[in-house]
Design a protein around this motif. Sequence first.
Motif, mmCIF file in Angstrom:
data_model
loop_
_atom_site.group_PDB
_atom_site.id
_atom_site.type_symbol
_atom_site.label_atom_id
_atom_site.label_comp_id
_atom_site.label_asym_id
_atom_site.label_seq_id
_atom_site.Cartn_x
_atom_site.Cartn_y
_atom_site.Cartn_z
ATOM 1 N N LEU A 135 60.510 27.537 36.316
ATOM 2 C CA LEU A 135 60.938 26.142 36.458
ATOM 3 C C LEU A 135 60.858 25.707 37.913
ATOM 4 N N THR A 136 61.135 26.611 38.844
ATOM 5 C CA THR A 136 61.019 26.303 40.275
ATOM 6 C C THR A 136 59.575 25.956 40.621
ATOM 7 N N VAL A 137 58.636 26.684 40.066
ATOM 8 C CA VAL A 137 57.217 26.444 40.325
ATOM 9 C C VAL A 137 56.797 25.112 39.717
ATOM 10 N N ILE A 138 57.293 24.823 38.511
ATOM 11 C CA ILE A 138 56.969 23.549 37.856
ATOM 12 C C ILE A 138 57.435 22.373 38.702
ATOM 13 N N ASN A 139 58.687 22.451 39.197
ATOM 14 C CA ASN A 139 59.244 21.359 39.998
ATOM 15 C C ASN A 139 58.506 21.220 41.330
ATOM 16 N N ALA A 140 58.158 22.347 41.942
ATOM 17 C CA ALA A 140 57.462 22.289 43.231
ATOM 18 C C ALA A 140 56.080 21.667 43.083
ATOM 19 N N GLY B 139 65.459 16.554 34.023
ATOM 20 C CA GLY B 139 64.469 17.146 34.911
ATOM 21 C C GLY B 139 63.842 18.410 34.381
ATOM 22 N N ILE B 140 64.226 18.836 33.160
ATOM 23 C CA ILE B 140 63.676 20.063 32.572
ATOM 24 C C ILE B 140 62.899 19.685 31.316
ATOM 25 N N PRO B 141 61.591 19.906 31.288
ATOM 26 C CA PRO B 141 60.812 19.533 30.088
ATOM 27 C C PRO B 141 61.283 20.326 28.864
ATOM 28 N N ASP B 142 61.366 19.644 27.718
ATOM 29 C CA ASP B 142 61.879 20.298 26.514
ATOM 30 C C ASP B 142 60.964 20.061 25.300
ATOM 31 N N ARG B 143 59.674 19.774 25.538
ATOM 32 C CA ARG B 143 58.678 19.750 24.467
ATOM 33 C C ARG B 143 57.288 19.886 25.098
ATOM 34 N N ASN B 144 56.330 20.230 24.246
ATOM 35 C CA ASN B 144 54.939 20.423 24.703
ATOM 36 C C ASN B 144 54.863 21.395 25.898
ATOM 37 N N LEU B 145 55.693 22.431 25.846
ATOM 38 C CA LEU B 145 55.698 23.372 26.971
ATOM 39 C C LEU B 145 54.374 24.116 27.091
ATOM 40 N N ASP B 146 53.699 24.331 25.944
ATOM 41 C CA ASP B 146 52.428 25.038 26.012
ATOM 42 C C ASP B 146 51.414 24.283 26.859
ATOM 43 N N ARG B 147 51.382 22.945 26.709
ATOM 44 C CA ARG B 147 50.448 22.141 27.498
ATOM 45 C C ARG B 147 50.840 22.156 28.976
ATOM 46 N N ILE B 148 52.147 22.078 29.255
ATOM 47 C CA ILE B 148 52.616 22.100 30.652
ATOM 48 C C ILE B 148 52.209 23.413 31.307
ATOM 49 N N TYR B 149 52.379 24.507 30.593
ATOM 50 C CA TYR B 149 51.988 25.812 31.140
ATOM 51 C C TYR B 149 50.484 25.867 31.386
ATOM 52 N N ASP B 150 49.701 25.342 30.442
ATOM 53 C CA ASP B 150 48.246 25.380 30.602
ATOM 54 C C ASP B 150 47.815 24.618 31.853
ATOM 55 N N GLU B 151 48.397 23.438 32.044
ATOM 56 C CA GLU B 151 48.069 22.641 33.225
ATOM 57 C C GLU B 151 48.504 23.362 34.505
ATOM 58 N N LEU B 152 49.699 23.974 34.454
ATOM 59 C CA LEU B 152 50.229 24.641 35.649
ATOM 60 C C LEU B 152 49.389 25.858 36.019
ATOM 61 N N PHE B 153 49.048 26.673 35.040
ATOM 62 C CA PHE B 153 48.300 27.897 35.324
ATOM 63 C C PHE B 153 46.869 27.604 35.768
ATOM 64 N N ALA B 154 46.337 26.428 35.363
ATOM 65 C CA ALA B 154 44.978 26.056 35.777
ATOM 66 C C ALA B 154 44.962 25.355 37.126
ATOM 67 N N PRO C 24 46.278 24.763 41.355
ATOM 68 C CA PRO C 24 46.426 25.629 42.537
ATOM 69 C C PRO C 24 47.733 26.429 42.542
ATOM 70 N N ALA C 25 48.718 25.964 41.768
ATOM 71 C CA ALA C 25 50.005 26.679 41.699
ATOM 72 C C ALA C 25 49.969 27.810 40.682
ATOM 73 N N GLY C 26 48.811 27.984 40.029
ATOM 74 C CA GLY C 26 48.705 29.018 38.993
ATOM 75 C C GLY C 26 49.078 30.418 39.461
ATOM 76 N N PRO C 27 48.547 30.881 40.614
ATOM 77 C CA PRO C 27 48.900 32.236 41.064
ATOM 78 C C PRO C 27 50.401 32.435 41.258
ATOM 79 N N GLN C 28 51.074 31.401 41.743
ATOM 80 C CA GLN C 28 52.523 31.512 41.914
ATOM 81 C C GLN C 28 53.220 31.528 40.556
ATOM 82 N N ALA C 29 52.717 30.719 39.606
ATOM 83 C CA ALA C 29 53.313 30.690 38.273
ATOM 84 C C ALA C 29 53.199 32.044 37.583
#
Length: 825
Positions: free
Chosen positions: A542-547, A568-583, A585-590
């Motif tokens: 969640l820290t990485v998502i917010n950053a 401030g905490i997403p509570d649906r479509n988490l799979d899409r949020i993760y996909d966007e985050l991991f793809a 520049p913050a992906g390595p940190q995630a």
Amino acid sequence: MKAGERIEAATERVSELIVTQPKTIIVVFLLLSAVFAVGTTTISTEADVAEAFTEDLPEQEALDAIEEEFEGPFTADEETTQLVHRSNDVLTRQETLATLRTLEQVEDRADLRMESANGPPTMIAEAIDPNATTMADQRRAVEGATDTEFRQAVQALSDERGFEATVSDDFNANEASASASITVVTHEVPPEFDDEDLTGIQLSIDSIASGESSDIRVFGGGILLDEFDNIIGDSLAIVMPVVLLLLLGFLAAAYRDPIDLALGLFALLMTILWTFGFLGFSGIPFDQQLIAVPVLLLAVGVDFGIHIINRYREETVQGYDPVEAMRTANNQLMIAFVIVTVATVFGFGANIISDLEPIRNMGIVSSVGIAFTFLIFGLFLPAAKLEVDRLRERVGFPEFNSTPIANEDSSLGRVLSISAVVSDRAPAAFVVVLLISGGAMGAYGTGVDTTFENEDFLPPEEEAWYVEHIPEPFAPGEYTITETINLLEDRFEANQDESITIYVEGPFEEDHALESLESPNDDPTDSLAVGPGGEADATSILTVINAYAAEDPEFAALVERNDRSGNGIPDRNLDRIYDELFASPAGPQAEQYLTEDRRGAQIEYSIDAEPSQQEVATDGAEFAEDFRYTATSTGDIVIFDAITQIIFESATEGLTLALVLTAVFLVLSYAILERKPWLGVVNVFPIAISVAFLIGSMRLLGMPLNALTATILSISIGIGIAYSVHTTARFIDEYSVDQDVRTSLTTTLSGTGGALAGSMLTTSLGTGALALAITPVLGDFGLLMALSVLYSFIASIIALPPALYLWAAWIESGEATDRLTARLR
């Protein structure tokens, strides 16, 4: 025939076998020695001490899962090597080039499997020339830059978090200086890559680095394993010659005859050979814990050897022929040897119940070794002594000194028998004083610390004064790990904040997943409540998502659209949020906080520096229970606390088991053999007093219960029982003849007490030689063993006589009552 009579008859048969078939016994034992010699060739070593202690711990399994699933930017694992550089300023051009030249040589060697390197020197070079991809290119870029370009490159990096994490706490951004840095070399390794391969690579890199600059140290798992492995050999090389020299000196004084001395030493070496042979056949690895086992066996073996030779001499000086003298000595000592052996096995073997494998292994090996000691000194040594004396008589080899160590007319005998005179006057008061003083020391000792640290098994940064005077080939090698660890702890503390990790397992694509990670943080346990409002300071996915949301408006909008509760905490479509985050520049940190399959997460929590290790571990475990998914608290603090608790439990449970088993066995033994069960209780009395003084001394001297000293309490019972049983056995023999307590005790303390004094001096100094070992854990154990032997001897000379007076008075009063009752009838 009663049980006691059957045992005595069996003992006499064994004694008769020894005196009638000595050659057969000698041949059988030599053949067995040849068999065990084969076993010594298959001994393996266990260098990774921490791994041996943490195996099967839930906290360690959680940490292993984290290390397997997540990859931090500077995590030292099996595929990386750290170059730790220190100087007045590691960010100068000269120091930067020293590291780059080292890396260039490493890169040029295919066998070192360097894939990449990341640290201040490589970052500076890339800032100067982004196209410099090889170490040679980067070296040339730094060499070709002007002073201004070089300084600007360092200052440009000073605000980057990745750069700051690789330099020491004293990094000065304005002056672009720091006293230490870490450069991590990543290796591309095949699947069959193992610890031995890693050790070879890191030793080669260390050779390159030390040739380039003495300020660069190589740090990694391979170097650690190599030093742990060398410690075993170096400790044995230092300790065993000293032990053998001390044994040689004191046994020479005890035996005063070169032939008897040679027999005693040969029996001791045979005991070690058999035990090491068993070690090889059993597959139990040899580690630092087991370095103490040979010393323990020497302690018991010396005691047995001195007693059998001394008792034999007591008979021969009275004019008995060798066979009759040995028969008498064996008949009197065999039962005592059996009692001592079984009770010692209880003391040493009590460690088998420990949940820690190294302590269990020590209990197993030492118990088997004690059984071997009994067989060799109870059967082989008497047989060999008879045959050697016969040979000596045939060839006319002279006897040098065959008198006992002490007798009633000798100065030593008179000193040792003083307690028989003193105890005669007020034995009850004497016992009460001993009980009070022993109880006070035991109560004081309950406050002894319990610790577990890797540094216990490593040589200290500052070598002891005597190490530099140890001649070759016994001199130890150079050890750098402790110095490097201290450097990392001292200068990189800001980058290694005290923290614990919660490993959470669950389906993290469910709508409530991120809220379930965040909700416990509002009401944490005490040591985790470090936030300004008493909340937890957590770093998670969640820290990485917010950053990243703060940096990327499009991603921030995605998060906001899927935050139905508005907290401030997403509570649906988490799979899409993760996909966007991991793809992104913050992906390595995630990837450091959420697994690829979205079923595992780690959360790092800062902790208050004031609470103790135990308080932090307890708070972490309690806090983990608040998570909706399965959660486990882990981290070095938590793992070491778990080991510490097991060490304390092992010490107390081992002591209790050893004491109870020994007491029950002694009561049963004396009930069967002498029909005097209370003698068993009398025997335990001096042992309990010596253990109480030992644990009190541990606290007084600041010696904690650790991975090795935790075994000392039960072992002290096994060592102490020999002094108590031998004294009691001799007293019973003398008391049964003249029925006078004072005379019996005087004879016992001056005769057997002399043998005990010789055994005490030899074994206390021999075991104390472990203090010369190059690791603190062995040094503390050696000193405590020496104290244990000394206390056991003193207790058998001072505490046992008044207890025997009270026992004899009780027996006599009972017999008088029986006679009076018979008359009244």
